[in-house]
Design a protein around this motif. Structure first.
Motif, PDB file in Angstrom:
ATOM      1  N   GLU A  36      17.736  24.599 -11.708  1.00  0.00           N
ATOM      2  CA  GLU A  36      17.139  23.459 -12.415  1.00  0.00           C
ATOM      3  C   GLU A  36      16.169  23.901 -13.507  1.00  0.00           C
ATOM      4  OE1 GLU A  36      15.302  20.991  -9.459  1.00  0.00           O
ATOM      5  OE2 GLU A  36      17.178  20.736  -8.349  1.00  0.00           O
ATOM      6  N   GLU A  37      15.686  25.124 -13.420  1.00  0.00           N
ATOM      7  CA  GLU A  37      14.642  25.600 -14.327  1.00  0.00           C
ATOM      8  C   GLU A  37      15.100  26.660 -15.329  1.00  0.00           C
ATOM      9  OE1 GLU A  37      11.523  24.319 -14.184  1.00  0.00           O
ATOM     10  OE2 GLU A  37      12.127  23.031 -12.507  1.00  0.00           O
ATOM     11  N   ILE A  38      16.302  27.168 -15.212  1.00  0.00           N
ATOM     12  CA  ILE A  38      16.672  28.372 -15.971  1.00  0.00           C
ATOM     13  C   ILE A  38      16.653  28.225 -17.487  1.00  0.00           C
ATOM     14  CG2 ILE A  38      17.970  29.462 -14.108  1.00  0.00           C
ATOM     15  CD1 ILE A  38      20.521  28.460 -15.478  1.00  0.00           C
ATOM     16  N   PHE A  39      16.764  27.000 -17.998  1.00  0.00           N
ATOM     17  CA  PHE A  39      16.729  26.808 -19.448  1.00  0.00           C
ATOM     18  C   PHE A  39      15.333  26.474 -19.966  1.00  0.00           C
ATOM     19  CE2 PHE A  39      21.208  25.863 -18.379  1.00  0.00           C
ATOM     20  CZ  PHE A  39      21.811  26.840 -19.147  1.00  0.00           C
ATOM     21  N   VAL A  40      14.347  26.427 -19.074  1.00  0.00           N
ATOM     22  CA  VAL A  40      12.960  26.149 -19.454  1.00  0.00           C
ATOM     23  C   VAL A  40      12.367  27.428 -20.056  1.00  0.00           C
ATOM     24  CG1 VAL A  40      10.655  25.552 -18.589  1.00  0.00           C
ATOM     25  CG2 VAL A  40      12.687  24.398 -17.658  1.00  0.00           C
ATOM     26  N   PRO A  41      11.775  27.322 -21.253  1.00  0.00           N
ATOM     27  CA  PRO A  41      11.187  28.525 -21.857  1.00  0.00           C
ATOM     28  C   PRO A  41      10.178  29.198 -20.929  1.00  0.00           C
ATOM     29  CG  PRO A  41      11.181  26.709 -23.425  1.00  0.00           C
ATOM     30  CD  PRO A  41      11.601  26.137 -22.090  1.00  0.00           C
ATOM     31  N   PHE A  42      10.284  30.521 -20.845  1.00  0.00           N
ATOM     32  CA  PHE A  42       9.378  31.395 -20.112  1.00  0.00           C
ATOM     33  C   PHE A  42       9.520  31.323 -18.598  1.00  0.00           C
ATOM     34  CE2 PHE A  42       7.484  30.043 -24.132  1.00  0.00           C
ATOM     35  CZ  PHE A  42       7.722  31.215 -24.825  1.00  0.00           C
ATOM     36  N   PHE A  43      10.540  30.648 -18.108  1.00  0.00           N
ATOM     37  CA  PHE A  43      10.839  30.672 -16.681  1.00  0.00           C
ATOM     38  C   PHE A  43      11.670  31.922 -16.416  1.00  0.00           C
ATOM     39  CE2 PHE A  43      13.861  30.051 -13.244  1.00  0.00           C
ATOM     40  CZ  PHE A  43      13.026  29.691 -12.205  1.00  0.00           C
ATOM     41  N   THR A  44      11.289  32.692 -15.436  1.00  0.00           N
ATOM     42  CA  THR A  44      12.056  33.886 -15.080  1.00  0.00           C
ATOM     43  C   THR A  44      11.916  34.178 -13.590  1.00  0.00           C
ATOM     44  OG1 THR A  44      12.496  36.217 -15.601  1.00  0.00           O
ATOM     45  CG2 THR A  44      10.177  35.529 -15.623  1.00  0.00           C
ATOM     46  N   THR A  45      12.927  34.815 -13.058  1.00  0.00           N
ATOM     47  CA  THR A  45      12.873  35.308 -11.687  1.00  0.00           C
ATOM     48  C   THR A  45      12.904  36.832 -11.684  1.00  0.00           C
ATOM     49  OG1 THR A  45      15.277  35.241 -11.484  1.00  0.00           O
ATOM     50  CG2 THR A  45      14.056  33.275 -10.783  1.00  0.00           C
ATOM     51  N   LYS A  46      12.953  37.411 -12.877  1.00  0.00           N
ATOM     52  CA  LYS A  46      13.058  38.865 -13.003  1.00  0.00           C
ATOM     53  C   LYS A  46      11.675  39.490 -13.127  1.00  0.00           C
ATOM     54  CE  LYS A  46      17.323  38.267 -15.561  1.00  0.00           C
ATOM     55  NZ  LYS A  46      17.907  38.393 -16.893  1.00  0.00           N
ATOM     56  N   LYS A  47      11.511  40.614 -12.472  1.00  0.00           N
ATOM     57  CA  LYS A  47      10.247  41.346 -12.509  1.00  0.00           C
ATOM     58  C   LYS A  47       9.861  41.708 -13.947  1.00  0.00           C
ATOM     59  CE  LYS A  47       7.960  45.209 -10.254  1.00  0.00           C
ATOM     60  NZ  LYS A  47       8.105  46.329  -9.337  1.00  0.00           N
ATOM     61  N   GLU A  48      10.839  42.101 -14.731  1.00  0.00           N
ATOM     62  CA  GLU A  48      10.590  42.516 -16.111  1.00  0.00           C
ATOM     63  C   GLU A  48      11.033  41.457 -17.118  1.00  0.00           C
ATOM     64  OE1 GLU A  48       9.330  45.668 -16.987  1.00  0.00           O
ATOM     65  OE2 GLU A  48       9.005  46.065 -14.856  1.00  0.00           O
ATOM     66  N   GLY A  49      11.345  40.249 -16.681  1.00  0.00           N
ATOM     67  CA  GLY A  49      11.875  39.223 -17.573  1.00  0.00           C
ATOM     68  C   GLY A  49      10.821  38.493 -18.373  1.00  0.00           C
ATOM     69  N   SER A  50      11.249  37.974 -19.530  1.00  0.00           N
ATOM     70  CA  SER A  50      10.347  37.186 -20.373  1.00  0.00           C
ATOM     71  C   SER A  50      10.633  35.697 -20.250  1.00  0.00           C
ATOM     72  CB  SER A  50      10.500  37.605 -21.840  1.00  0.00           C
ATOM     73  OG  SER A  50      11.790  37.265 -22.312  1.00  0.00           O
ATOM     74  N   GLY A  51      11.828  35.353 -19.801  1.00  0.00           N
ATOM     75  CA  GLY A  51      12.170  33.945 -19.647  1.00  0.00           C
ATOM     76  C   GLY A  51      12.561  33.247 -20.928  1.00  0.00           C
TER      77      GLY A  51
END
Length: 175
Positions: free
Chosen positions: A124-139
């Motif tokens: 539900e959140e993956i297209f929201v800017p700056f949302f990430t589940t990755k340790k090194e991700g920017s989202g």
């Protein structure tokens, strides 16, 4: 199993230093006709996919053409392939890209992988800017991809897990 931490970057003045280019400065598309298969072969040739992951292409017809900015669409495809590769990780895996034209002359591009499915709450959140589940991700990857698809008179969506036999499938639709 490694727990993924969900991170949000605070939206303050320092944020613009993180995003390059800023979302508001996204280049204006320069649409032109191009063969989708040629673009996919170009992306495949930059060796984003490690040898333990099999990438297959299914383009129907073989000479399927898109009218969009090939540089921007390449950026979207690279982002989806990088995400799929990261999701599969060190395991043996598969990524499949299928593209075809509908009766209404819309072009659909399915980018599927057999890595772990994206949990419904995160989906539900993956297209929201700056949302990430990755340790090194920017989202910003999927958010930027959505903006590119909008600028290209198209859309990007995530199918529910295992809808088409794959754990994760993103659909690019060009109208």
């Amino acid at each position: 199993m490694k727990t993924k931490a969900i991170r949000y970057f605070q939206t303050d003045r320092t944020l613009t230093r993180i995003v390059s280019p800023p979302l508001s400065a996204l280049q204006k598309p320069s649409p032109e006709p191009f063969y989708l298969k040629e673009l996919l072969l170009q992306v495949k040739s930059i060796h984003l996919i490690p040898s333990h992951i099999q990438l297959t292409l299914q383009i129907e017809p073989d000479d399927l053409m898109l009218y969009a900015d090939p540089n921007l669409i390449r950026q979207v495809l690279i982002n989806l392939l990088k995400n799929a590769t990261q999701a599969i990780g060190e395991n043996k895996g598969k990524i499949h890209i299928r593209a075809y034209s509908t009766k209404e002359e819309h072009i659909l591009v399915y980018v599927s992988n057999d890595g772990p499915a994206i949990p419904e709450k995160e989906a539900e959140e993956i297209f929201v800017p700056f949302f990430t589940t990755k340790k090194e991700g920017s989202g910003i990857g999927l958010s930027l991809s959505r903006q590119i698809m909008k600028l290209s008179n198209g859309s990007i969506s995530l199918l529910k897990a295992e809808t088409n036999g794959w754990n994760t499938t993103f659909v690019l639709e060009f109208f």
